[in-house]
Design a protein around this motif. Structure first.
Motif, PDB file in Angstrom:
ATOM      1  N   ARG A  75       0.831  -1.207   0.000  1.00  0.00           N
ATOM      2  CA  ARG A  75       0.000   0.000   0.000  1.00  0.00           C
ATOM      3  C   ARG A  75       0.869   1.261   0.000  1.00  0.00           C
ATOM      4  NH1 ARG A  75      -4.124  -3.260   3.254  1.00  0.00           N
ATOM      5  NH2 ARG A  75      -5.885  -3.307   1.813  1.00  0.00           N
ATOM      6  N   ILE A  76       1.966   1.228   0.731  1.00  0.00           N
ATOM      7  CA  ILE A  76       2.885   2.369   0.735  1.00  0.00           C
ATOM      8  C   ILE A  76       3.537   2.510  -0.643  1.00  0.00           C
ATOM      9  CG2 ILE A  76       5.064   3.250   1.700  1.00  0.00           C
ATOM     10  CD1 ILE A  76       4.174   1.885   4.366  1.00  0.00           C
ATOM     11  N   SER A  77       3.981   1.398  -1.205  1.00  0.00           N
ATOM     12  CA  SER A  77       4.603   1.426  -2.537  1.00  0.00           C
ATOM     13  C   SER A  77       3.628   1.939  -3.589  1.00  0.00           C
ATOM     14  CB  SER A  77       5.089   0.031  -2.919  1.00  0.00           C
ATOM     15  OG  SER A  77       6.089  -0.391  -2.031  1.00  0.00           O
ATOM     16  N   ALA A  78       2.401   1.463  -3.536  1.00  0.00           N
ATOM     17  CA  ALA A  78       1.391   1.913  -4.502  1.00  0.00           C
ATOM     18  C   ALA A  78       1.061   3.391  -4.295  1.00  0.00           C
ATOM     19  CB  ALA A  78       0.139   1.054  -4.393  1.00  0.00           C
ATOM     20  N   SER A  79       1.132   3.866  -3.059  1.00  0.00           N
ATOM     21  CA  SER A  79       0.900   5.291  -2.791  1.00  0.00           C
ATOM     22  C   SER A  79       1.998   6.142  -3.416  1.00  0.00           C
ATOM     23  CB  SER A  79       0.837   5.547  -1.284  1.00  0.00           C
ATOM     24  OG  SER A  79      -0.257   4.868  -0.709  1.00  0.00           O
ATOM     25  N   ILE A  80       3.242   5.699  -3.283  1.00  0.00           N
ATOM     26  CA  ILE A  80       4.365   6.422  -3.898  1.00  0.00           C
ATOM     27  C   ILE A  80       4.197   6.449  -5.410  1.00  0.00           C
ATOM     28  CG2 ILE A  80       6.866   6.341  -4.328  1.00  0.00           C
ATOM     29  CD1 ILE A  80       7.085   5.182  -1.415  1.00  0.00           C
ATOM     30  N   ILE A  81       3.829   5.309  -5.978  1.00  0.00           N
ATOM     31  CA  ILE A  81       3.618   5.244  -7.423  1.00  0.00           C
ATOM     32  C   ILE A  81       2.455   6.135  -7.839  1.00  0.00           C
ATOM     33  CG2 ILE A  81       2.806   3.684  -9.258  1.00  0.00           C
ATOM     34  CD1 ILE A  81       4.732   1.579  -8.021  1.00  0.00           C
ATOM     35  N   SER A  82       1.414   6.206  -7.034  1.00  0.00           N
ATOM     36  CA  SER A  82       0.280   7.095  -7.336  1.00  0.00           C
ATOM     37  C   SER A  82       0.729   8.546  -7.416  1.00  0.00           C
ATOM     38  CB  SER A  82      -0.814   6.963  -6.272  1.00  0.00           C
ATOM     39  OG  SER A  82      -1.381   5.694  -6.303  1.00  0.00           O
ATOM     40  N   ILE A  83       1.565   8.945  -6.474  1.00  0.00           N
ATOM     41  CA  ILE A  83       2.090  10.320  -6.480  1.00  0.00           C
ATOM     42  C   ILE A  83       2.909  10.561  -7.745  1.00  0.00           C
ATOM     43  CG2 ILE A  83       3.697  11.893  -5.314  1.00  0.00           C
ATOM     44  CD1 ILE A  83       2.741  10.476  -2.651  1.00  0.00           C
ATOM     45  N   ILE A  84       3.738   9.594  -8.104  1.00  0.00           N
ATOM     46  CA  ILE A  84       4.543   9.709  -9.324  1.00  0.00           C
ATOM     47  C   ILE A  84       3.633   9.849 -10.544  1.00  0.00           C
ATOM     48  CG2 ILE A  84       6.104   8.451 -10.882  1.00  0.00           C
ATOM     49  CD1 ILE A  84       7.367   7.250  -8.295  1.00  0.00           C
ATOM     50  N   MET A  85       2.570   9.043 -10.590  1.00  0.00           N
ATOM     51  CA  MET A  85       1.694   9.076 -11.758  1.00  0.00           C
ATOM     52  C   MET A  85       0.876  10.367 -11.831  1.00  0.00           C
ATOM     53  SD  MET A  85       2.906   6.537 -13.092  1.00  0.00           S
ATOM     54  CE  MET A  85       2.150   7.070 -14.590  1.00  0.00           C
ATOM     55  N   VAL A  86       0.444  10.884 -10.694  1.00  0.00           N
ATOM     56  CA  VAL A  86      -0.259  12.176 -10.696  1.00  0.00           C
ATOM     57  C   VAL A  86       0.698  13.263 -11.188  1.00  0.00           C
ATOM     58  CG1 VAL A  86      -1.289  13.957  -9.207  1.00  0.00           C
ATOM     59  CG2 VAL A  86      -1.988  11.557  -8.964  1.00  0.00           C
ATOM     60  N   GLY A  87       1.960  13.201 -10.760  1.00  0.00           N
ATOM     61  CA  GLY A  87       2.963  14.146 -11.260  1.00  0.00           C
ATOM     62  C   GLY A  87       3.179  14.003 -12.755  1.00  0.00           C
ATOM     63  N   ALA A  88       3.224  12.753 -13.234  1.00  0.00           N
ATOM     64  CA  ALA A  88       3.405  12.528 -14.682  1.00  0.00           C
ATOM     65  C   ALA A  88       2.210  13.074 -15.465  1.00  0.00           C
ATOM     66  CB  ALA A  88       3.585  11.034 -14.956  1.00  0.00           C
ATOM     67  N   ILE A  89       1.027  12.851 -14.940  1.00  0.00           N
ATOM     68  CA  ILE A  89      -0.184  13.290 -15.648  1.00  0.00           C
ATOM     69  C   ILE A  89      -0.283  14.817 -15.695  1.00  0.00           C
ATOM     70  CG2 ILE A  89      -2.712  13.360 -15.501  1.00  0.00           C
ATOM     71  CD1 ILE A  89      -2.490  10.400 -14.416  1.00  0.00           C
ATOM     72  N   PHE A  90      -0.095  15.453 -14.555  1.00  0.00           N
ATOM     73  CA  PHE A  90      -0.339  16.900 -14.499  1.00  0.00           C
ATOM     74  C   PHE A  90       0.899  17.753 -14.720  1.00  0.00           C
ATOM     75  CE2 PHE A  90      -3.969  15.114 -12.234  1.00  0.00           C
ATOM     76  CZ  PHE A  90      -5.000  15.732 -12.930  1.00  0.00           C
ATOM     77  N   HIS A  91       2.050  17.352 -14.182  1.00  0.00           N
ATOM     78  CA  HIS A  91       3.234  18.195 -14.327  1.00  0.00           C
ATOM     79  C   HIS A  91       3.987  17.909 -15.623  1.00  0.00           C
ATOM     80  CE1 HIS A  91       6.328  20.916 -12.962  1.00  0.00           C
ATOM     81  NE2 HIS A  91       7.251  20.015 -13.253  1.00  0.00           N
ATOM     82  N   VAL A  92       4.202  16.642 -15.917  1.00  0.00           N
ATOM     83  CA  VAL A  92       4.992  16.293 -17.099  1.00  0.00           C
ATOM     84  C   VAL A  92       4.167  16.445 -18.379  1.00  0.00           C
ATOM     85  CG1 VAL A  92       6.277  14.445 -18.246  1.00  0.00           C
ATOM     86  CG2 VAL A  92       6.486  14.743 -15.778  1.00  0.00           C
ATOM     87  N   LYS A  93       2.980  15.875 -18.390  1.00  0.00           N
ATOM     88  CA  LYS A  93       2.183  15.892 -19.616  1.00  0.00           C
ATOM     89  C   LYS A  93       1.111  16.973 -19.630  1.00  0.00           C
ATOM     90  CE  LYS A  93       3.126  11.127 -20.732  1.00  0.00           C
ATOM     91  NZ  LYS A  93       2.585   9.819 -21.022  1.00  0.00           N
ATOM     92  N   GLY A  94       0.905  17.622 -18.520  1.00  0.00           N
ATOM     93  CA  GLY A  94      -0.059  18.712 -18.472  1.00  0.00           C
ATOM     94  C   GLY A  94      -1.502  18.281 -18.657  1.00  0.00           C
ATOM     95  N   ALA A  95      -1.778  17.009 -18.536  1.00  0.00           N
ATOM     96  CA  ALA A  95      -3.144  16.463 -18.690  1.00  0.00           C
ATOM     97  C   ALA A  95      -3.827  17.052 -19.923  1.00  0.00           C
ATOM     98  CB  ALA A  95      -3.960  16.694 -17.421  1.00  0.00           C
ATOM     99  N   GLN A  96      -3.081  17.109 -21.028  1.00  0.00           N
ATOM    100  CA  GLN A  96      -3.586  17.754 -22.235  1.00  0.00           C
ATOM    101  C   GLN A  96      -4.600  16.911 -22.994  1.00  0.00           C
ATOM    102  OE1 GLN A  96      -0.164  18.911 -24.504  1.00  0.00           O
ATOM    103  NE2 GLN A  96       0.503  20.400 -22.986  1.00  0.00           N
ATOM    104  N   SER A  97      -4.358  15.611 -23.069  1.00  0.00           N
ATOM    105  CA  SER A  97      -5.297  14.755 -23.797  1.00  0.00           C
ATOM    106  C   SER A  97      -5.152  13.318 -23.322  1.00  0.00           C
ATOM    107  CB  SER A  97      -5.043  14.829 -25.308  1.00  0.00           C
ATOM    108  OG  SER A  97      -3.799  14.241 -25.628  1.00  0.00           O
ATOM    109  N   ILE A  98      -6.182  12.551 -23.555  1.00  0.00           N
ATOM    110  CA  ILE A  98      -6.142  11.133 -23.176  1.00  0.00           C
ATOM    111  C   ILE A  98      -5.241  10.366 -24.137  1.00  0.00           C
ATOM    112  CG2 ILE A  98      -7.522   9.023 -22.945  1.00  0.00           C
ATOM    113  CD1 ILE A  98      -8.109  10.928 -20.713  1.00  0.00           C
ATOM    114  N   THR A  99      -5.361  10.647 -25.420  1.00  0.00           N
ATOM    115  CA  THR A  99      -4.570   9.933 -26.424  1.00  0.00           C
ATOM    116  C   THR A  99      -3.733  10.927 -27.226  1.00  0.00           C
ATOM    117  OG1 THR A  99      -6.334  10.085 -28.063  1.00  0.00           O
ATOM    118  CG2 THR A  99      -6.316   8.130 -26.668  1.00  0.00           C
ATOM    119  N   GLY A 100      -2.891  10.399 -28.078  1.00  0.00           N
ATOM    120  CA  GLY A 100      -2.079  11.236 -28.957  1.00  0.00           C
ATOM    121  C   GLY A 100      -0.834  11.751 -28.266  1.00  0.00           C
TER     122      GLY A 100
END
Length: 139
Positions: A75-100
């Motif tokens: 659960r702790i590991s998955a929480s860390i990964i969740s934080i990483i993925m939220v960062g990837a979605i919003f900071h790295v990719k800017g949540a611009q689109s689902i595909t493309g």
């Protein structure tokens, strides 16, 4: 317990192990590729993230990946990964689109799997469950 219930529990445990295994392998490989990678350091620096954090980011992917596979601190590991993925979605990719270009579909799937692990736990095919079953007299 009915045979159908036993088969369902075995299937559930196998599915949870498969999710943990897939997630763990993805994050071990993804994190490992960042160690000593000057291109990664330059890339995160260009996004305003200090390059010195590259090793921490790599470790934050590799260590939880390993722990997910063996079934410890899931659960702790998955929480860390969740934080990483939220960062990837919003900071790295800017949540611009689902595909493309800069699509977040893969990131969303990884986030969803991490959230399932947080909520449901690792399943019975995990080192943490095996340790729980060791009789107290052996400790």
């Amino acid at each position: 317990m009915a045979t159908a219930e036993i088969k369902e529990k075995i299937l559930n445990d196998t599915v949870f192990f498969g999710l943990r295994l897939a997630m763990g392998v993805i994050f071990i490989l993804h994190g490992y590729s960042k160690f000593g990678n000057e291109g990664f350091v330059s890339w995160i620096s260009s996004m305003g993230i200090p390059g010195e954090l590259a090793i921490i980011i790599a470790l934050a992917e590799v260590v939880p990946g390993i722990l997910l596979i063996i079934g410890v601190l899931n659960r702790i590991s998955a929480s860390i990964i969740s934080i990483i993925m939220v960062g990837a979605i919003f900071h790295v990719k800017g949540a611009q689109s689902i595909t493309g270009d800069k699509g977040i579909e893969f990131d969303l799937i990884l986030l969803a799997v991490a959230l399932v692990i947080i909520v449901a736990g690792p399943g019975r095919i995990s080192l943490s469950q095996i340790i729980k079953k060791i009789p107290r007299c052996l400790h």
